[in-house]
Scaffold this active site. Structure first.
Site, PDB file in Angstrom:
ATOM      1  N   ARG A  14       0.838  -1.207   0.000  1.00  0.00           N
ATOM      2  CA  ARG A  14       0.000   0.000   0.000  1.00  0.00           C
ATOM      3  C   ARG A  14       0.863   1.243   0.000  1.00  0.00           C
ATOM      4  NH1 ARG A  14      -4.263  -0.777   3.656  1.00  0.00           N
ATOM      5  NH2 ARG A  14      -3.709  -2.679   4.730  1.00  0.00           N
ATOM      6  N   GLY A  15       2.016   1.187   0.552  1.00  0.00           N
ATOM      7  CA  GLY A  15       3.031   2.253   0.620  1.00  0.00           C
ATOM      8  C   GLY A  15       2.521   3.631   0.249  1.00  0.00           C
ATOM      9  N   CYS A  16       1.311   3.676  -0.186  1.00  0.00           N
ATOM     10  CA  CYS A  16       0.816   4.791  -0.969  1.00  0.00           C
ATOM     11  C   CYS A  16      -0.562   5.181  -0.498  1.00  0.00           C
ATOM     12  CB  CYS A  16       0.731   4.337  -2.412  1.00  0.00           C
ATOM     13  SG  CYS A  16       0.312   2.602  -2.608  1.00  0.00           S
ATOM     14  N   VAL A  17      -0.671   5.699   0.714  1.00  0.00           N
ATOM     15  CA  VAL A  17      -2.001   6.125   1.161  1.00  0.00           C
ATOM     16  C   VAL A  17      -2.022   7.592   1.539  1.00  0.00           C
ATOM     17  CG1 VAL A  17      -3.230   4.067   1.859  1.00  0.00           C
ATOM     18  CG2 VAL A  17      -1.390   4.913   3.248  1.00  0.00           C
TER      19      VAL A  17
ATOM     20  N   THR B 103      -3.468   7.962  -4.778  1.00  0.00           N
ATOM     21  CA  THR B 103      -3.291   6.588  -4.337  1.00  0.00           C
ATOM     22  C   THR B 103      -4.537   5.729  -4.516  1.00  0.00           C
ATOM     23  OG1 THR B 103      -3.949   7.289  -2.141  1.00  0.00           O
ATOM     24  CG2 THR B 103      -1.621   7.304  -2.629  1.00  0.00           C
TER      25      THR B 103
END
Lengths: 104, 415
Positions: free
Chosen positions: A101-104, B198
């Protein structure tokens, strides 16, 4: 979740083809998944893949590239060479884990 | 006397001490908060400084003004936390013993982590805007910029306020248009993500807003170094993105003392239970706000909603009861889109930002994932709300948990 056949194994996958059940993966499934995206796994590939599998058990999350590089000691540059263009996504796919997910 | 020590008097730490001072008996609880200086900055305001909308003085106030009576502010640098002895060690040797510790030292942009970033071009052609100095220096560069390639760039996720670089791109586009130089400027948005944002639905909407404005996205771009000679970003897979003016969001990291104390992950964030924010390692340590590793946005709204849950939980915890509140990852962000408009997004761990409306007493409803003037005014009005209601921990009539009221899931076609 749809079920698909990878080699001889029946596995559950999400809409993008990522395995959803940790325990349905084994190294043979990993090899087949890699082949499906044009990667032949060498020992250099296996090191980060095995790290991802172990790290997921401890943390419940797919490790980011930075974590693989810092904790497993495989430089990000090398990860890009081993899994071209989208290493984080490709490694998770091969390792049978959710997209990081590193990307929220 | 029981001792609570809070590290960091920023957005999260200030809210924590205000809420807990009211809840914890003064005769039985001593509360101490530690920070390096007495300057509280309103970080959402940084975005507006490079365009002259806010002056630096409008986003800075003394920390003390927002701390309640009965809380000691200690100014000093944390050397490390000795979790075995339950003590915080400050540089210079002072020790602060604690029964409970709250880590709220946030996350900081670290340009030193990308080779070449702090070279001769730093603050002449390479800027950040997540610091007061950076945003202020960038104001002059934006005024002088009248042609060439403007690159807006994110080093890696997670970053605090993950919509801010998009907002910067939208505002810069509108600003350059207003100055009559837009047609002489190429704007590039270089991101490690596969798209604008995202989460899929918001990413599609925000991505088409970049398209409409002629802003080119360079996706999956993970920077290895900044090449000062050729004025280019170079990625790990050897792509080059040349720039005349680079506005970058450096790697974000938690405080270094967290690493020295063995409390952090590879980016110095404290691993916590995502519903209670208690350290996964230590029963008497919590990490609130940007300092923890929960999988939601690093944003003031998250700090606010999670403190709502934490404050009640903490009382239960210190009384030896089970904590019953569960934080859901609720985040809520205004997104400036230029020309006096903005969007609002509202989401949590399980539900991505969806279109619809967001009910808010008196001022709402706000439109979700849609550009309106009201959202822009909501964002500007928030500065007042922040200083006067949010930091002092006064009740704000917004529920801590995300609600589906007003939201709808678009059909695949609408996406």
């Amino acid at each position: 979740m749809p079920v698909t056949t990878i080699g001889t194994a029946e596995v559950h996958v999400d809409a993008e083809g990522f395995l959803t059940e940790y325990d349905e993966w084994n190294e043979e499934v990993g090899r087949q998944l890699a082949a499906a995206i044009g990667i032949e796994l060498t020992e250099a590939h296996w090191k980060p893949i095995r790290f991802l599998r172990e790290d997921f058990v401890q943390h419940g999350e797919t490790a980011t590239l930075r974590r693989v590089s810092t904790v497993a000691g495989v430089p990000i540059k090398e990860l890009f060479a081993l899994f071209p263009k989208k290493p984080a996504k490709k490694m998770a796919y091969i390792a049978g884990l959710p997209k990081p997910r590193g990307c929220v | 006397m029981r001792r609570l020590v809070v590290l960091g008097a920023g957005t999260a730490g200030t809210m924590v001490v205000n809420r807990l001072r009211r809840r914890l008996d003064r005769a039985r609880w001593q509360i101490t908060v530690v920070d390096q200086d007495d300057t509280h900055v309103y970080q959402p305001g940084f975005l507006f400084i490079p365009f002259g909308t806010y002056q630096p003085g409008q986003v800075v106030k003394p920390r003390r003004r927002f701390l309640p009576a009965g809380v000691d502010l200690v100014l000093g640098e944390v050397d490390r936390v000795d979790t075995a002895a339950n003590e915080v060690l400050l540089t210079g040797g002072r020790r602060l013993p604690y029964d409970y510790l709250v880590i709220a030292t946030g996350t900081t942009p670290r340009p030193d982590q990308t080779p070449g970033m702090l070279g001769p071009l730093w603050r002449t052609a390479v800027f950040d805007f997540y610091s007061l100095d950076g945003a202020t220096a960038l104001t002059r560069a934006m005024e002088r910029f009248d042609g060439g390639r403007l690159v807006v760039h994110i080093v890696d996720m997670p970053i605090k306020c993950p919509v801010a670089p998009l907002e910067f791109a939208f505002l810069a586009e509108a600003y350059l248009r207003r100055r009559g130089v837009r047609d002489r400027v190429e704007i590039v948005y270089a991101t490690p993500l596969p798209g604008a944002f995202t989460k899929p639905i918001a990413s599609a909407r925000l991505g088409s807003m970049l398209d409409e404005r002629g802003i080119v996205v360079e996706p999956d771009f993970l920077v290895e170094r900044v090449d000062g000679e050729s004025k280019a970003l170079v990625s790990y897979d050897e792509r080059e993105v040349p720039f005349d003016l680079l506005v970058t969001v450096p790697l974000n990291m938690g405080a270094d003392y967290i690493a020295r104390s063995g409390l952090g992950d590879e980016l110095n964030y404290v691993p916590v239970d995502r519903h209670t924010l208690r350290s996964t390692e230590h029963d008497n340590i919590f990490a609130i706000g940007d300092a923890n590793d929960i999988p939601t946005s690093k944003a003031g709204s998250v700090a606010h909603f999670s403190v709502d849950v934490f404050a009640d939980n903490f009382r239960q915890h210190v009384d030896g009861q089970q904590m019953t509140g569960r934080f859901d990852g609720h985040a809520n962000c205004f997104v400036e889109s230029g020309d006096g408009k903005g969007l609002l997004i509202d989401f949590n761990y399980d539900t991505e930002p969806l279109p619809g409306t967001y009910p808010a007493p008196l001022v709402g409803p706000f439109a979700l994932l849609k550009e309106t003037a009201r959202n822009h005014w909501g964002k500007l009005a928030f500065r007042w709300l922040y200083w006067h209601l949010l930091l002092p921990g006064r009740p704000i009539p917004l529920p801590a948990h995300m609600s589906m009221a007003g939201k709808h899931r678009p059909s695949t076609k609408e996406k």
